[in-house]
Design a protein around this motif. Structure first.
Motif, short mmCIF file in Angstrom:
data_model
loop_
_atom_site.label_atom_id
_atom_site.label_comp_id
_atom_site.label_asym_id
_atom_site.label_seq_id
_atom_site.Cartn_x
_atom_site.Cartn_y
_atom_site.Cartn_z
N ASN A 196 -12.51 11.12 2.28
CA ASN A 196 -12.90 9.89 2.98
C ASN A 196 -14.32 9.48 2.61
O ASN A 196 -15.02 10.21 1.90
CB ASN A 196 -12.77 10.05 4.50
N THR A 251 -7.72 1.17 -5.34
CA THR A 251 -6.98 0.90 -4.11
C THR A 251 -5.56 0.43 -4.35
O THR A 251 -5.24 -0.07 -5.44
CB THR A 251 -7.73 -0.18 -3.29
N ASP A 302 -7.79 9.46 0.08
CA ASP A 302 -7.25 10.24 1.19
C ASP A 302 -5.90 10.89 0.88
O ASP A 302 -5.49 11.80 1.59
CB ASP A 302 -7.13 9.37 2.43
N ASP A 353 -11.42 4.50 -2.39
CA ASP A 353 -10.22 3.88 -1.82
C ASP A 353 -10.69 3.02 -0.64
O ASP A 353 -11.68 3.35 0.01
CB ASP A 353 -9.24 4.97 -1.37
N ILE A 354 -9.98 1.93 -0.38
CA ILE A 354 -10.42 1.05 0.72
C ILE A 354 -9.93 1.56 2.06
O ILE A 354 -10.70 1.65 3.02
CB ILE A 354 -9.94 -0.40 0.47
N GLN A 355 -8.66 1.94 2.15
CA GLN A 355 -8.11 2.44 3.42
C GLN A 355 -8.19 3.97 3.45
O GLN A 355 -7.46 4.65 2.73
CB GLN A 355 -6.67 1.97 3.59
N MET A 356 -9.09 4.46 4.31
CA MET A 356 -9.23 5.92 4.46
C MET A 356 -9.56 6.22 5.92
O MET A 356 -10.15 5.38 6.62
CB MET A 356 -10.36 6.46 3.56
N ASP A 402 -13.80 4.27 6.05
CA ASP A 402 -13.07 3.65 4.94
C ASP A 402 -14.01 3.28 3.80
O ASP A 402 -15.24 3.47 3.89
CB ASP A 402 -12.27 2.43 5.42
N HIS A 422 0.83 -1.21 0.00
CA HIS A 422 0.00 0.00 0.00
C HIS A 422 0.86 1.26 0.00
O HIS A 422 0.63 2.19 -0.79
CB HIS A 422 -0.92 -0.02 1.22
#
Length: 630
Positions: free
Chosen positions: A537, A586, A513, A556-559, A563, A174
């Protein structure tokens, strides 16, 4: 003879007695008898005569009988003797037989007794062993139980270590992919601008370095994939001279710092070969880097030549050398001879595995204190430059095409990356029917549109599929050439041109993010036909969805705060929003991530750094009101 005499003697005595008695009787009564009856006298006389005759006859008869009996006695005696002899012989034979029989029986009985004794001993031993086995089983059960506990503990530790490794890889993936998105994206975008040759060269270096870093990151993160030999190959044409010039430029400064003579001896004629450039780059870079790293004085030389469809190159150095016992160890994962050296010890291990994947071989010769030579041979194809002007030919076709037909060609081009990806996925699964199905669609579409450059390669695949024994190497070669054509197209311009010709306005929402990535996406989608809103986000994305209708959403998956998965759950649970195509955009791109996150409800999955052909191909697919079955 004795019997006869006894009979004769007895007869004489009797006869004498009779005569005496008769004489006495006659003397006293003769007168009376004579007076009374002459018949009586006659009778007496007859008896006397008979007696005399019978005695005489009996004598001779007895002699004959005796002789007969004597002969009979001799015969009987002879028979008796023979019988006794035969009987004795038979008895002796019977005695021998009985002796043998009883001897055999005696032996069998003794044998039975012996075996019975042995059986008894074996039984006693078996009982003893059974007791020991019972004891051992009991101990074994305890040992197994103990070992099971140990294995369970080891398994838990291994699983924990594996989870830690996966978490680490996911984090590294990532963090590496996120900054590579603007590096690769902007450099590609800027190369299209009108700049000086020097600036373009520098941008090319930036772009190539980003791509190399991405490929190396992929291979490092998917090291288990390399171990399994399932790394995907991406063949493309490239110049040998340019390729090794790039290697030289990257390492010459380091060689100069160490006052080393560094040269790369290339063939006189520039040759364009067809192979996996990035993987080949890793091989040459690792070998040259190590040669310079472990050489303190002297020289490093790389010689290159093409012979018999092989790329042959040798890397010589006058460095510290390698001992015989460490020659094989240097190719092991995390193997380092000099523990003080920097690095993880993966370089030569990955190098060897990549060479094996490319169906080549590597040999090494070395002497301590003298130097080392690596010899590498990798099969390649000499590239025929039939499709190198693909983009130019396509542009020429579009310029000559009827304005009504042009949007159809542009739309077909936008579909091409997804179709090509499906074709390659089918190839990787060796699914001939699926390859045939997708390739038939490509043949029909691009053949009818007179795109001979795509149609020709697709036709080659079709011909190969008709053979009894399919050569998958030829198929992947054709797919790789199609991929190379695909890379030469500027899909951002094709997409924008398509929207303009269709007079279509597109509204896109992106939740990302990282500010650099948001700015790059704005630059990538900058068009009068595209309205793009970027938020930081998932929560802000939901607020935008309350105020405006969008044609497509990227999450995006990680935020932070909310998320992509949480935002997706709210979108898909809302009746009015769930029909909007929502795609993951992502950096979660390690093996298994796509299969992990797609079931949450994403309509598509795009990884970072963004592959522009795939990105715009997804846009074309999802912005149409009726999704065509690609």
């Amino acid at each position: 003879m004795k019997i006869h005499r006894k009979i004769a003697l007895s007869n004489t005595i009797i006869f004498t007695l009779y005569l005496t008695a008769g004489y006495i009787f006659l003397k006293e009564n003769i007168r009376i008898l004579m007076l009374k009856d002459h018949f009586f006298i006659k009778t007496i006389a007859a008896v006397f005569v008979f007696f005399i005759l019978s005695n005489f006859i009996s004598k001779f008869m007895l002699i004959a009988v005796y002789n007969t009996l004597e002969k009979l006695d001799k015969v009987i005696s002879l028979i008796n003797n023979k019988f006794i002899f035969n009987l004795r012989k038979e008895l002796l034979n019977m005695e021998g037989c009985f002796h043998q029989i009883f001897s055999s029986i005696k032996i069998d009985i003794i044998d039975i007794l012996v075996k019975e004794s042995e059986i008894k001993k074996q039984k006693e031993k078996a009982e003893e062993l059974s007791e020991k086995l019972t004891l051992l089983n009991k101990n074994l059960e305890q040992m197994v139980e103990k070992r099971t506990v140990q294995l369970k503990s080891a398994k838990e530790h291994a699983e924990a270590a594996n989870r830690s490794k996966n978490e680490f890889l996911a984090k590294i993936s990532h963090e590496m992919r996120t900054p590579l998105t603007p590096i690769i994206g902007y450099s590609r975008m800027l190369k299209k601008s009108e700049l000086s040759d020097d600036t373009k060269d520098k941008l090319e270096t930036i772009h190539n370095s980003g791509v190399k870093l991405l490929n190396f990151t992929n291979e490092l993160l998917d090291f288990s994939k390399i171990e399994a030999g399932t790394v995907e190959l991406n063949f493309e044409p490239f110049s040998i001279r340019d390729f090794f010039k790039e290697i030289y430029n990257e390492h010459c400064e380091k060689a100069e710092e160490k006052n080393l003579k560094f040269e790369i001896d290339l063939p006189k004629n520039d040759i364009t070969i067809y192979s996996d450039k990035m993987k080949l780059y890793e091989v040459v870079k690792n070998l040259v880097h190590n040669a310079i790293k472990y050489t303190e004085k002297g020289s490093v030389l790389c010689t290159v030549e093409i012979r018999n469809s092989l790329l042959c190159f040798d890397v010589y150095d006058s460095g510290i050398g390698i001992s015989d016992k460490n020659i094989n160890y240097i190719f092991e994962s995390f193997g380092q001879i000099n523990k003080q050296s920097a690095g993880a010890g993966l370089g030569l291990s990955i190098t060897k595995k990549i060479i094996e994947i490319l169906k080549g071989d590597i040999k090494v010769e070395s002497k301590l204190g003298i130097g080392t030579t690596f010899n590498v041979n990798i099969p390649i194809e000499i590239y025929k430059k039939s499709n190198e002007n693909f983009s130019f030919n396509l542009r020429k076709l579009l310029n000559k095409t009827n304005p009504k037909i042009k949007p159809i060609i542009l739309k077909a081009l936008l579909k091409f990356p997804n179709r090509l990806k499906k074709l390659k996925d089918a190839y990787e699964n060796r699914d001939i029917e699926e390859i045939r199905k997708i390739n038939h669609e490509i043949l029909g579409t691009y053949g009818n549109l007179n795109m001979a450059f795509i149609y020709g390669k697709s036709r080659d695949i079709s011909r190969e599929l008709k053979k009894d024994k399919v050569n998958f190497e030829k198929i992947i070669s054709c797919i790789s050439e199609l991929e190379n054509m695909n890379r030469t197209l500027e899909y951002d311009n094709i997409f924008k041109e398509y929207l303009n010709m269709k007079n279509k306005k597109l509204s896109i929402l992106i939740a990302e993010d990282v500010e650099e990535n948001r700015e790059f996406l704005r630059a990538l989608l900058d068009s009068e036909s595209v309205e793009l809103i970027c938020v930081e986000n998932g929560l802000l994305a939901l607020k935008e969805l309350q105020n405006k209708k969008f044609d497509i959403i990227f999450l995006d998956i990680q935020m932070p705060i909310m998320d992509g998965l949480q935002a997706l759950q709210h979108i898909k649970s809302n009746f009015e929003l769930k029909k909007i195509p929502t795609l993951a955009l992502t950096a979660q791109a390690i093996v298994g991530d796509k299969e992990k996150y797609l079931p949450y409800g994403f309509d598509g999955y795009i990884t970072k750094p963004i592959n522009e052909p795939i990105f715009f191909s997804h846009l074309e697919y999802f912005i149409n009101s009726e999704k065509e079955d690609d």
